[in-house]
Design a protein around this motif. Sequence first.
Motif, PDB file in Angstrom:
ATOM      1  N   ALA A 214       1.022  -0.637   0.174  1.00 24.91           N
ATOM      2  CA  ALA A 214       0.282  -0.055   0.257  1.00 24.91           C
ATOM      3  C   ALA A 214       1.014   1.428  -0.001  1.00 24.91           C
ATOM      4  CB  ALA A 214      -0.801   0.355   0.771  1.00 24.91           C
ATOM      5  N   ARG A 215       0.903   1.826  -0.359  1.00 22.06           N
ATOM      6  CA  ARG A 215       0.986   3.746  -0.288  1.00 22.06           C
ATOM      7  C   ARG A 215       0.176   4.331   0.571  1.00 22.06           C
ATOM      8  NH1 ARG A 215       3.955   8.001  -0.012  1.00 22.06           N
ATOM      9  NH2 ARG A 215       3.496   9.241  -1.826  1.00 22.06           N
ATOM     10  N   LEU A 216       0.579   5.097   0.998  1.00 24.92           N
ATOM     11  CA  LEU A 216      -0.105   5.981   2.283  1.00 24.92           C
ATOM     12  C   LEU A 216       0.401   7.410   2.485  1.00 24.92           C
ATOM     13  CD1 LEU A 216       0.314   3.850   5.903  1.00 24.92           C
ATOM     14  CD2 LEU A 216      -1.603   3.618   3.719  1.00 24.92           C
ATOM     15  N   ARG A 217      -0.329   8.448   2.653  1.00 21.98           N
ATOM     16  CA  ARG A 217      -0.125   9.941   2.596  1.00 21.98           C
ATOM     17  C   ARG A 217      -1.224  10.287   3.451  1.00 21.98           C
ATOM     18  NH1 ARG A 217      -0.812  12.455  -3.272  1.00 21.98           N
ATOM     19  NH2 ARG A 217      -2.919  11.687  -2.352  1.00 21.98           N
ATOM     20  N   ASP A 218      -0.217  10.957   4.359  1.00 25.50           N
ATOM     21  CA  ASP A 218      -0.723  11.693   5.647  1.00 25.50           C
ATOM     22  C   ASP A 218      -1.368  10.136   6.295  1.00 25.50           C
ATOM     23  OD1 ASP A 218      -0.104  14.055   4.275  1.00 25.50           O
ATOM     24  OD2 ASP A 218      -1.835  14.669   3.483  1.00 25.50           O
ATOM     25  N   GLY A 219      -0.905   8.959   6.328  1.00 23.97           N
ATOM     26  CA  GLY A 219      -1.717   8.060   7.002  1.00 23.97           C
ATOM     27  C   GLY A 219      -2.450   6.950   6.421  1.00 23.97           C
ATOM     28  N   LYS A 220      -2.658   8.475   5.032  1.00 20.15           N
ATOM     29  CA  LYS A 220      -4.552   7.796   4.197  1.00 20.15           C
ATOM     30  C   LYS A 220      -3.581   6.918   3.199  1.00 20.15           C
ATOM     31  CE  LYS A 220      -7.434  10.676   6.388  1.00 20.15           C
ATOM     32  NZ  LYS A 220      -8.264  12.380   5.351  1.00 20.15           N
ATOM     33  N   ILE A 221      -5.142   6.037   2.469  1.00 17.57           N
ATOM     34  CA  ILE A 221      -4.350   5.028   1.696  1.00 17.57           C
ATOM     35  C   ILE A 221      -4.648   5.892   0.149  1.00 17.57           C
ATOM     36  CG2 ILE A 221      -5.294   3.434   0.238  1.00 17.57           C
ATOM     37  CD1 ILE A 221      -4.088   2.314   2.697  1.00 17.57           C
ATOM     38  N   ALA A 222      -3.347   6.070  -0.538  1.00 19.16           N
ATOM     39  CA  ALA A 222      -2.964   6.707  -1.804  1.00 19.16           C
ATOM     40  C   ALA A 222      -2.472   5.853  -2.875  1.00 19.16           C
ATOM     41  CB  ALA A 222      -1.946   7.398  -1.522  1.00 19.16           C
ATOM     42  N   GLY A 223      -3.219   4.773  -2.603  1.00 15.60           N
ATOM     43  CA  GLY A 223      -2.989   3.105  -3.475  1.00 15.60           C
ATOM     44  C   GLY A 223      -2.639   2.199  -3.082  1.00 15.60           C
ATOM     45  N   TYR A 224      -2.633   1.219  -3.815  1.00 11.53           N
ATOM     46  CA  TYR A 224      -2.112  -0.552  -3.628  1.00 11.53           C
ATOM     47  C   TYR A 224      -1.967  -1.764  -4.792  1.00 11.53           C
ATOM     48  CZ  TYR A 224      -6.416  -3.066  -3.847  1.00 11.53           C
ATOM     49  OH  TYR A 224      -7.693  -4.108  -4.550  1.00 11.53           O
TER      50      TYR A 224
END
Length: 315
Positions: A214-224
């Motif tokens: 998973a790609r996280l940005r500011d603690g949120k999912i931004a991709g997987y």
Amino acid sequence: MTSPGEIPHQNATTGTTAGAAPGTTTLAAAAGTPAGEFTVRPATLEEWRDVARWAADEGWNPGHRDTDCFHATDPDGFFIGLLDGQLVSSVSVVNYSAEYAFLGYYLVHPDHRGTGLGLATWQAAVPHAGNRTIGLDAVPAQEATYRRSGFTTAYRTTRYRGRPVRPGTPAAPVVPVTPEHFDALAAYDQQCFPADRRAFLSRWLTTEGHHAYARLRDGKIAGYGVLRPARDGYRLGPLFADTSQGAEALFDALTSHVGPDDTVHVDIPDPHHGAGSLALSRGLAPDSHTMRMYTGPVAPVRAEQCYAVTSLELG
């Protein structure tokens, strides 16, 4: 993926056998059909593993554990045709939601193509979708056939294949998927796929041999993304990401599990030019094409986030 040897818009005579299990259909005597008893019914998990091996022999290259992940999504949606008890045809019609189903694995044994058995299997299976919109990925040679059956082409998908090139510097940080990500990943996935498939994802992300990041940005999912072993090398899909940098990072993390002599196959919607450019930049080349088709409207998705579809066979 579908590549039938029959024409679904024609008519065949079928009927439900008295006392048979729900979903069981027999083919009534018709001109040109082989002699013997022909039955269409839902397949068990083990029987569908046989279908997956058959699809692999046909060159479709499904993942080793695709059946285990998908069959539980809709166990009554995997149909086989049996002629005197022998497997001769198959088609899956998987209901993902009250509005959306996906059709695939439309196969007829080479010895029985052109006999009407594939058509009978189709006609017994498709009602399982009810009033849902049905999606499928068709080989180009059969696109016109499906149009006559009520399907409309949405876009072309290209399969890229090759040995991945290793980049020098990661584009962005990614993390292995863990159970604590599942709820957020399911919500993110629904932005890219026209149905809620959390139960399926819980299997797809954790099945033995699958690698998920998973790609996280500011603690949120931004991709997987997910990589899985197949008959020939590996299949990569889905690959969903907010940005091209995130998609690159996920692609590189996933393919880090691939040996130097292994090939990777990834199915990319042609309208997403950036996704095709990513595949080319990593040393993959176009290998084949399919046409995504639907019988009606589907829930809107964020196509710009879809760098690779999950499976041509099952959506």
